[in-house]
Design a protein around this motif. Sequence first.
Motif, mmCIF file in Angstrom:
data_model
loop_
_atom_site.group_PDB
_atom_site.id
_atom_site.type_symbol
_atom_site.label_atom_id
_atom_site.label_comp_id
_atom_site.label_asym_id
_atom_site.label_seq_id
_atom_site.Cartn_x
_atom_site.Cartn_y
_atom_site.Cartn_z
ATOM 1 N N THR A 143 0.735 -1.214 0.507
ATOM 2 C CA THR A 143 0.062 0.092 -0.378
ATOM 3 C C THR A 143 0.805 0.797 -0.203
ATOM 4 O O THR A 143 0.324 2.276 0.158
ATOM 5 C CB THR A 143 -1.076 0.280 1.121
ATOM 6 O OG1 THR A 143 -0.163 -0.107 2.718
ATOM 7 C CG2 THR A 143 -1.590 -0.995 0.766
ATOM 8 N N LYS A 164 -5.004 -0.943 -3.342
ATOM 9 C CA LYS A 164 -5.904 -0.319 -2.203
ATOM 10 C C LYS A 164 -5.471 -1.604 -1.304
ATOM 11 O O LYS A 164 -6.279 -2.840 -2.173
ATOM 12 C CB LYS A 164 -7.111 0.293 -2.972
ATOM 13 C CG LYS A 164 -8.057 0.490 -1.639
ATOM 14 C CD LYS A 164 -9.786 1.047 -2.473
ATOM 15 C CE LYS A 164 -9.963 0.978 -1.893
ATOM 16 N NZ LYS A 164 -11.181 -0.166 -0.831
ATOM 17 N N THR A 166 -8.012 -2.625 1.924
ATOM 18 C CA THR A 166 -8.706 -2.518 3.007
ATOM 19 C C THR A 166 -8.528 -3.296 4.314
ATOM 20 O O THR A 166 -8.379 -3.264 5.429
ATOM 21 C CB THR A 166 -10.215 -2.067 2.565
ATOM 22 O OG1 THR A 166 -10.210 -1.090 1.348
ATOM 23 C CG2 THR A 166 -11.223 -1.765 4.153
ATOM 24 N N ARG A 198 0.003 -0.040 9.472
ATOM 25 C CA ARG A 198 0.034 1.456 8.821
ATOM 26 C C ARG A 198 -0.503 1.630 7.753
ATOM 27 O O ARG A 198 -1.190 1.199 7.001
ATOM 28 C CB ARG A 198 1.205 2.016 8.195
ATOM 29 C CG ARG A 198 2.100 1.595 9.685
ATOM 30 C CD ARG A 198 2.669 2.268 10.887
ATOM 31 N NE ARG A 198 3.152 2.115 11.583
ATOM 32 C CZ ARG A 198 3.613 2.095 13.267
ATOM 33 N NH1 ARG A 198 2.259 2.830 13.566
ATOM 34 N NH2 ARG A 198 4.507 2.144 13.851
ATOM 35 N N ASN A 199 -1.634 2.402 7.916
ATOM 36 C CA ASN A 199 -2.673 2.990 6.689
ATOM 37 C C ASN A 199 -1.280 3.852 6.486
ATOM 38 O O ASN A 199 -1.059 5.120 6.515
ATOM 39 C CB ASN A 199 -3.622 4.393 7.300
ATOM 40 C CG ASN A 199 -4.083 3.212 8.476
ATOM 41 O OD1 ASN A 199 -4.352 2.478 8.203
ATOM 42 N ND2 ASN A 199 -5.097 4.070 9.490
ATOM 43 N N GLY A 202 -3.964 7.780 1.408
ATOM 44 C CA GLY A 202 -5.769 7.050 1.465
ATOM 45 C C GLY A 202 -5.694 6.288 2.013
ATOM 46 O O GLY A 202 -7.138 5.253 1.596
ATOM 47 N N ASN A 203 -4.481 4.892 2.143
ATOM 48 C CA ASN A 203 -5.006 3.660 2.493
ATOM 49 C C ASN A 203 -5.687 3.395 3.793
ATOM 50 O O ASN A 203 -5.000 3.141 4.702
ATOM 51 C CB ASN A 203 -4.097 2.714 1.586
ATOM 52 C CG ASN A 203 -5.275 1.537 2.094
ATOM 53 O OD1 ASN A 203 -5.892 0.791 0.569
ATOM 54 N ND2 ASN A 203 -4.679 0.179 2.741
ATOM 55 N N LYS A 204 -6.955 3.053 4.086
ATOM 56 C CA LYS A 204 -7.061 3.022 5.310
ATOM 57 C C LYS A 204 -7.943 1.496 5.668
ATOM 58 O O LYS A 204 -8.676 0.230 5.122
ATOM 59 C CB LYS A 204 -8.353 3.000 5.631
ATOM 60 C CG LYS A 204 -9.605 3.357 7.281
ATOM 61 C CD LYS A 204 -8.689 4.094 8.032
ATOM 62 C CE LYS A 204 -9.054 4.209 9.332
ATOM 63 N NZ LYS A 204 -9.162 3.100 10.214
ATOM 64 N N TYR A 206 -9.117 -1.779 7.483
ATOM 65 C CA TYR A 206 -9.692 -2.288 8.253
ATOM 66 C C TYR A 206 -9.391 -3.843 8.877
ATOM 67 O O TYR A 206 -9.442 -4.621 8.684
ATOM 68 C CB TYR A 206 -11.117 -2.688 7.958
ATOM 69 C CG TYR A 206 -12.039 -3.004 8.598
ATOM 70 C CD1 TYR A 206 -13.645 -2.067 8.923
ATOM 71 C CD2 TYR A 206 -12.505 -4.151 8.790
ATOM 72 C CE1 TYR A 206 -14.691 -2.691 9.642
ATOM 73 C CE2 TYR A 206 -13.502 -4.872 9.608
ATOM 74 C CZ TYR A 206 -14.594 -4.452 9.787
ATOM 75 O OH TYR A 206 -15.080 -4.396 10.497
ATOM 76 N N ASP A 232 -11.520 -3.488 14.229
ATOM 77 C CA ASP A 232 -12.539 -2.438 13.635
ATOM 78 C C ASP A 232 -13.225 -3.901 12.836
ATOM 79 O O ASP A 232 -14.731 -3.586 12.871
ATOM 80 C CB ASP A 232 -12.165 -2.284 12.014
ATOM 81 C CG ASP A 232 -10.588 -0.754 12.191
ATOM 82 O OD1 ASP A 232 -11.510 0.121 12.351
ATOM 83 O OD2 ASP A 232 -9.886 -1.534 11.831
#
Length: 491
Positions: A143, A164, A166, A198-199, A202-204, A206, A232
């Motif tokens: 990412t 991407k 998630t 880590r994020n 813009g990659n978050k 879960y 999460d």
Amino acid sequence: MVRMVLDADIRKGKISKNIYGHFSEHLGRCIYEGIWVGKDSPIPNTDGIRNDVIEALKAMKIPVLRWPGGCFADEYHWMDGIGPYDKRPEMINTHWGGVTENNHFGTHEFMRLCELIGAEPYICGNVGSGTVKEMQQWVEYITFDGKSPMADLRRANGREEPWKLTYFGVGNENWGCGGNMRPEYYADEYRRYATYIRNFGGNKIYKIACGANSGDYRWTEVLMREAGKMMDGLSLHYYTVPGDWNTKGSAVDFDDTKWFDTLKKTLFMEELVTRHSVIMDQNDPEKRVGLIVDEWGTWYDVEPGTNPGFLYQQNTLRDALVAGINLNIFNNHCDRVKMANIAQTINVLQAVILTEGEKMLLTPTYHVFHMYQVHQDADLLSMTLENEEYRFGNEAIPQVSASASVDQDGKIHISICNLSHDSDVDIDCELRGATASKVSGTILTAQAMNAHNTFDSPENIKPAAFGGASLKDGRLSVQMPSKSVVVLTVE
Ligand code: AHR
């Protein structure tokens, strides 16, 4: 007669499309043969991935795919699965048949598969035998969009842009094959590993913690208490095993006793989801943490003559009922269940696809997922059922399982299973809060309980138009044959 009340104007939350997710492990012929045939194979493929499988999974609208395991995940070292094929080290797949794994299907191949089928990747990391650094670097490799050792390595392996990603699982079944940990120990391990996921950009991510085995409620209590704020999602694994592990029997050769027992066992999912949700509510009343049922489905004896470690089983009308019932349960609990992944996509356990060389067939379970796709991201509707009993010997279970949703175009979809192996059922449904003028439907059923598709006869059992539903004065009447799954569209 079963009485149903459907409140078309009372919406109870969104049914995440990820409830219709799948799971593919490096196990038996799921990845190798089932998905990956290699670029030089005579079987038509795109970048080594079977074209027939790509088309079938796209048509089923597979939303999310979990990989690489399962128990395999806690033995997998992702760096072995990148770079030129001839440089990738081999390993022994100790869990599943002791076969040699050549690591030809790795991160790039998995992400390409997800792109081709339009599914979101859900990667499960290695806690049992891996390191924090290894997990941290895997997420960075996939990412990170800037300049870094891992991002540069990814570029050197031919992928410029980050992917991407998630969904990331922090270990699999760490109470068992993933390290035999106690919940207190795993909770601490989870906190440590999760810290370094880590994020980037813009990659978050879960983050999904390893959850309970079936009814191990203490595991959920400890995890939610000690680590709930750092996750999460929390997983749950439950397999439908008729009889017990020693008497589960054949996938195809079974009688009405096994039919009843299988459906009774699968209905236990309702209790599991309810009880785990109650525990989660105590620490997380806002329902921020999702319950992720990332392994579920039937588990029978392997097909005669096949490798016991490959978990290859046929799939019949009984499995279609199991799929329909579980998906109704997940829909009805969509306030907490945010993802579910049936085990496993191809050639393993309750598969949606079976392959033999260049041949491929769609199982009854596939057809249920295809029929139910109308619920993906739709709004769950309030429904009450006055059920009939399905009696067998001294036992009884509900005869009908159902859920309903309304989609973005305002169409109502009702999925109904008649569990009985020998009794038809009439359903009288009062529709409140909507005026309907049209009903249509699709049915999956067969004369025989064990109807299934074979490579010689791949369309023995498939969906057909359903003529057993009608509308009159705001009421919907449905006549369903025994052992059937129906999806209705009401407009
Ligand atoms: O799906 C087969 C196995 O079942 C998985 O590897 C493991 O997580 C579970 O016990």
